[in-house]
Design an enzyme around this catalytic site. Structure first.
Site, PDB file in Angstrom:
ATOM      1  N   GLN A  93     -13.385   8.957   9.429  1.00  0.00           N
ATOM      2  CA  GLN A  93     -13.393   7.484  10.260  1.00  0.00           C
ATOM      3  C   GLN A  93     -14.188   7.616  11.464  1.00  0.00           C
ATOM      4  O   GLN A  93     -14.708   6.663  11.714  1.00  0.00           O
ATOM      5  CB  GLN A  93     -11.735   7.924  10.762  1.00  0.00           C
ATOM      6  CG  GLN A  93     -10.674   7.412  10.302  1.00  0.00           C
ATOM      7  CD  GLN A  93     -10.752   5.781  10.054  1.00  0.00           C
ATOM      8  OE1 GLN A  93     -11.864   4.864  10.680  1.00  0.00           O
ATOM      9  NE2 GLN A  93      -9.698   5.092   9.192  1.00  0.00           N
ATOM     10  N   LYS A 127       0.942  -1.204   0.111  1.00  0.00           N
ATOM     11  CA  LYS A 127       0.025   0.032   0.065  1.00  0.00           C
ATOM     12  C   LYS A 127       0.962   1.196  -0.027  1.00  0.00           C
ATOM     13  O   LYS A 127       1.965   1.564   0.824  1.00  0.00           O
ATOM     14  CB  LYS A 127      -0.890   0.041   1.214  1.00  0.00           C
ATOM     15  CG  LYS A 127      -1.783   1.059   1.066  1.00  0.00           C
ATOM     16  CD  LYS A 127      -2.752   1.068   2.354  1.00  0.00           C
ATOM     17  CE  LYS A 127      -2.569   1.563   3.946  1.00  0.00           C
ATOM     18  NZ  LYS A 127      -3.386   1.655   4.698  1.00  0.00           N
ATOM     19  N   ARG A 160     -14.909  21.613  14.027  1.00  0.00           N
ATOM     20  CA  ARG A 160     -15.472  21.837  12.634  1.00  0.00           C
ATOM     21  C   ARG A 160     -16.963  21.740  12.464  1.00  0.00           C
ATOM     22  O   ARG A 160     -17.614  20.657  12.601  1.00  0.00           O
ATOM     23  CB  ARG A 160     -14.814  20.916  11.383  1.00  0.00           C
ATOM     24  CG  ARG A 160     -13.288  21.264  11.573  1.00  0.00           C
ATOM     25  CD  ARG A 160     -12.502  20.257  10.694  1.00  0.00           C
ATOM     26  NE  ARG A 160     -12.827  18.700  11.360  1.00  0.00           N
ATOM     27  CZ  ARG A 160     -12.690  17.438  10.676  1.00  0.00           C
ATOM     28  NH1 ARG A 160     -11.992  17.551   9.595  1.00  0.00           N
ATOM     29  NH2 ARG A 160     -12.964  16.573  11.420  1.00  0.00           N
TER      30      ARG A 160
END
Length: 341
Positions: free
Chosen positions: A144, A72, A167
Site C-alpha cells: 500500500q 467483493k 521490516r
C-alpha cells in the site's frame, strides 16, 4: 435462445496492465461524486469467521444505466505469512449486470483494492492537503505504501520522503522505489520522525496501538489513516483526531472500524465531531480549507462503491483490448490457465 454475455476472468497481472494511477483517481472521483448524489446503495459488510482466518464480504449496486453491482470477497488468513508464496489476503471482485443478473467479470481483488485505496487517499489529499505539498511522511512500507506513493505523485509535487518500517526488506524496497522516481528518501526510526516536517503523512500499518499522536504532527498537515479498517486496528491516537478536522469515507464504517471509532468509544469525540464525509468534500457541499492552521485527518476504511467504480473502469479497458481471456459462465471449469490469481 438468448445467451449470457461472456464473463471476463482477469488475473492480477492482467489488471495491473490495464489502468494507470490517474485512471483510478478519476474512478474514485466518480465513486464519491455518485455517493454524494445517492446513485449507489451499500448494505453493511459481512464478516464470516473461519478457524484460521476470516472472509470479508462487501457489496454495492448502482441503479442508473448501465445498472451494475459488485460483490467483493476477501479472505484474510494471517497464518499464511508463514508459508512462502501463500498470500495473507486473497479474493475476487464479481461484476454483475444488475438488470439481468449476468456475471460480467471475475477479477483478482488485490490489485483493485490496493489501487483504489491509494487513489482515494490521493483524492482526499487533492482536496485537503495544502497546495504545493512537497514533503511526505510514510509510516509502513508495504504494497500500500508503494501504491500510495504512485498515487500521491499525481496530486502533489512531492520532492522528499521520510519513511519507517521495522521490516528491512519492505523499507529497502520502498526507499529504492522512491529514489528511482528521483525523490529524496530517508529511512527514519519511527512514525514520529517520519511525520515531523511533513506536509502529507500516510499511515499504512496493521498496528493495534496508535503510532501517531498529536505531538507528532504539525498544524497544517494532511494525514491519511489507511491501516485501521477494523476495530482490532488502531493507528492514530484520539488526541490527534480530536484536534483535527476529521473527514471519513463514510460515517458508519468509520465509527465501527476506523480510528474514529476508538476516539468515540473512549469518549474523546462524538459522531457530531466529524467534519465531513469525503463525498461532501468532492461534491462541494462542505468547503475544503487546507492551510497552515487546519490539520485534516482522512479516516479511510474502504467502501464497496470504490470497488464498483474501479472494477467498472478496469472492465471497460479489458473489453477494449484484444486477447483478454473470456468465456461464458458455464465454461469456468476449463479456466485453469486464466483463473483469478
Amino acid at each position: 435462445m438468448a445467451m449470457p454475455p461472456p464473463t471476463l476472468l482477469l488475473s492480477r497481472g492482467v489488471i495491473a496492465g490495464l489502468a494507470s494511477t490517474r485512471d483510478y483517481l478519476e474512478a474514485m472521483h466518480i465513486a464519491f461524486a455518485g455517493l454524494a448524489d445517492g446513485r449507489y446503495r451499500m448494505p453493511a459488510a459481512l464478516h464470516l469467521p473461519a478457524e484460521m482466518g476470516a472472509f470479508h464480504v462487501k457489496g454495492a449496486i448502482r441503479s442508473e444505466r448501465p445498472a451494475l453491482a459488485v460483490v467483493k470477497i476477501n479472505g484474510n488468513f494471517p497464518g499464511n505469512a508463514l508459508t512462502p508464496g501463500l498470500p495473507t489476503i486473497q479474493g475476487f471482485v464479481a461484476v454483475l449486470d444488475a438488470d439481468r443478473g449476468c456475471v460480467l467479470a471475475l477479477m483478482d481483488s488485490i490489485e483493485i483494492t490496493a489501487r483504489r485505496t491509494a487513489a482515494t487517499s490521493a483524492l482526499a489529499a487533492r482536496h485537503l492537503a495544502r497546495k504545493g505539498s512537497r514533503n511526505l511522511g510514510m509510516v509502513g512500507c508495504g504494497l500500500q505504501a508503494l501504491y500510495h506513493l504512485d498515487a500521491l505523485l499525481d496530486v502533489a509535487p512531492i520532492e522528499s520522503i521520510r519513511y519507517c518500517d521495522p521490516r528491512d526488506e519492505a523499507a529497502d524496497a520502498f526507499g529504492q522505489r522512491a529514489q528511482a522516481l528521483g525523490l529524496r528518501a530517508e529511512r527514519v526510526t519511527g512514525a514520529g520522525a517520519a511525520a515531523r516536517g511533513a506536509d502529507i503523512v500516510v499511515t499504512v500499518t496493521t498496528s493495534a496501538r496508535p503510532v501517531l499522536a498529536l505531538a507528532d504532527v504539525e498544524a497544517g498537515t494532511f494525514i491519511a489513516g489507511v491501516g485501521a479498517d477494523s476495530p482490532a486496528k488502531h493507528e492514530l491516537a484520539p488526541d490527534l483526531l480530536r484536534e483535527s478536522r476529521v473527514v471519513v469515507d463514510a460515517r458508519d464504517p468509520a465509527i465501527a472500524g476506523g480510528d474514529l471509532g476508538h476516539a468515540i468509544r473512549l469518549g474523546v469525540m462524538t459522531e457530531s465531531d466529524i467534519h465531513a464525509e469525503l463525498a461532501d468534500i468532492v461534491a462541494g457541499r462542505v468547503a475544503a480549507q487546507p492551510g497552515p492552521d487546519h490539520r485534516y485527518v482522512f479516516d479511510s476504511t474502504g467502501l464497496a462503491v470504490q470497488d464498483l467504480a474501479a472494477a467498472e473502469m478496469v472492465l471497460e479497458r479489458a473489453r477494449a483490448m484484444r486477447g483478454v481471456p473470456s468465456m461464458t459462465f458455464n465454461d469456468f471449469s476449463g479456466a485453469r490457465d486464466v483463473q483469478v490469481s
